[in-house]
Design an enzyme around this catalytic site. Sequence first.
Site, PDB file in Angstrom:
ATOM      1  N   ASP A  51       0.811  -1.221   0.000  1.00 27.91           N
ATOM      2  CA  ASP A  51       0.000   0.000   0.000  1.00 27.91           C
ATOM      3  C   ASP A  51       0.847   1.276   0.000  1.00 27.91           C
ATOM      4  O   ASP A  51       0.665   2.158   0.844  1.00 27.91           O
ATOM      5  CB  ASP A  51      -0.929   0.023   1.222  1.00 27.91           C
ATOM      6  CG  ASP A  51      -1.773  -1.233   1.341  1.00 27.91           C
ATOM      7  OD1 ASP A  51      -2.105  -1.801   0.288  1.00 27.91           O
ATOM      8  OD2 ASP A  51      -2.099  -1.633   2.464  1.00 27.91           O
ATOM      9  N   GLU A 224     -11.195   0.875  -4.046  1.00 27.51           N
ATOM     10  CA  GLU A 224     -10.570   1.278  -2.780  1.00 27.51           C
ATOM     11  C   GLU A 224      -9.277   2.034  -3.068  1.00 27.51           C
ATOM     12  O   GLU A 224      -8.912   2.273  -4.217  1.00 27.51           O
ATOM     13  CB  GLU A 224     -10.291   0.053  -1.914  1.00 27.51           C
ATOM     14  CG  GLU A 224      -9.375  -0.964  -2.572  1.00 27.51           C
ATOM     15  CD  GLU A 224      -9.226  -2.240  -1.771  1.00 27.51           C
ATOM     16  OE1 GLU A 224      -9.682  -2.302  -0.623  1.00 27.51           O
ATOM     17  OE2 GLU A 224      -8.630  -3.195  -2.306  1.00 27.51           O
TER      18      GLU A 224
END
Length: 548
Positions: A51, A224
């Site tokens: 991420d 997302e």
Amino acid sequence: MVAAGFMATGAMAQSATFKYFSYEGNDSRFDKTIDNANEYFNPVMAGFYPDPSICRKGDTYYLVNSSFSFFPGVPIFESKDLVNWKQIGHVLDRESQLPLGNQNVSGGIFAPAISYNEKNKTFYMITTNVGKGNFYVKTQDPAKGWSDPIYLKEVGGIDPSFFFDKNGKAYIVNNDAPSSKPNYEGERSIWIHEFDVKNDCVIGEQKEILRGGTHVVKNPIWIEGPHLFKVGKYYYLMCAEGGTCDFHSEVILRAKDPMGPWEEYTEGNPILTQRVGLDPNRPDIVTSAGHADIVQGPKGDWWAVFLACRPYQDDFYNTGRDTYLLPVTWKDGWPTILESGRVVPTVNKKEGLQYEAGLCNTGNFSYVDRFDSQQLDMRWMYLRNQDFSNYSLGSNGLTIKASDANIHEVKPITAVFRRQQHNTFTAETEVTFTPANDKELAGFVLLQNERYNFTFGKTKVGGRTAIVLTRAEKDNVVVGSKFLCEKCAEKPLKLRIHGDGRYYDFSYSFDGQKWETIAQGVDAVNLSTHQSGGFIGACIGLYATKKK
């Protein structure tokens, strides 16, 4: 500095002392000679660095990654060239910033996003603590510490991200449930909130700006990781889509106003993926590419960081989700990270790199930590919040006081961890430990989560001192053991783990010359995310417990 409160002190009762930790990675992927001034390896951050989020101030870039239930949280790196990253600390280095409670390994911190607001010369890091909610911290100097958390009860879901517009306005975008009942499993939405910079709060009503995702596939799932940015007259909304496994991707939309309406890049989405149309037997295979962030350099060039994985077989990878870097190209007002049908390349060109030896981020490397500094190297991590009086550094190495918790429990265990960064690696340590009973153990732990792991260390079995290797895949199974003779029971013990893809060897020695095998070719697929679930990569720990 690893965490406030860690002190260099003497030995402690019921403790294990680790004289050194050594690690060597030797992957065929990196067995290539490159020009370090003009070429770089992907991934740029190998191992459990998922991420990625990036920002720039002047000529310096800053990178952060998810840390889940490890403490300190959110490792932060700086670089002048986007390739050679030096860790400068952690964003969340105090328990007041990072209360982890009894969260499982894949709880804690999800998808931190770092931004720089030129208007007030301030850095912001916003993220989700699964056990507490969405919050942000801020600073004017990332190397000198960050504020206490400011929670945003109005922002639900996960993956919040800031955007600071040049007109002074600010916004937060995030993933959350749709405004009405989902039409199918995995349907999510992206929401936007206006943010008051001066008063540190959300203002007005939130708005759902994207439901379900783009139309690359029917019923797109898990939109997302949103990031909002502006180029020219357009605002761009870039999101991950398809879930974080092998159908992962990155998609882009644009609008003339942050509130929409949003236009899809119908001809070019996804702008990054490795999910279809590629040879499954290609060399240096990379999968699961997505969850990207984008940055513009001082000279106008654009680059993207993103996560992806390096499986050793099928969709099995013990190294977790790495951070990769690729240039961004623009065409007709749309960005692309990687054209459809192209593979993520291992060796990449970038001029003017400032190579620095010893960073241990990518390529094949080795290092030895002799624990001879006043503080632990900042690459070490703890699991959950800790009582730092259980750890000390001294002339003999790192001493860990055994706790009443073990690796299988959702509790703060006494251990320190480093990432497994290669498919082929060797890790070694020397431990001095005298177990008092059959419940005590000290040595190595290999962690994927509470139910999927290995322990390899010195303990007692039936009152006799022994070396025991235990493999956990839901249930714990002893896969190797060796009783020690009485004269050897008190000696320092060297332990070695050698991993080669799916299979690991475990051995021990007293002199470092003659090594005895405890178990060979042990199936370590239980350390793979695909097998165990969760979000981390395998971590190698030095561990002591009184509750085996």
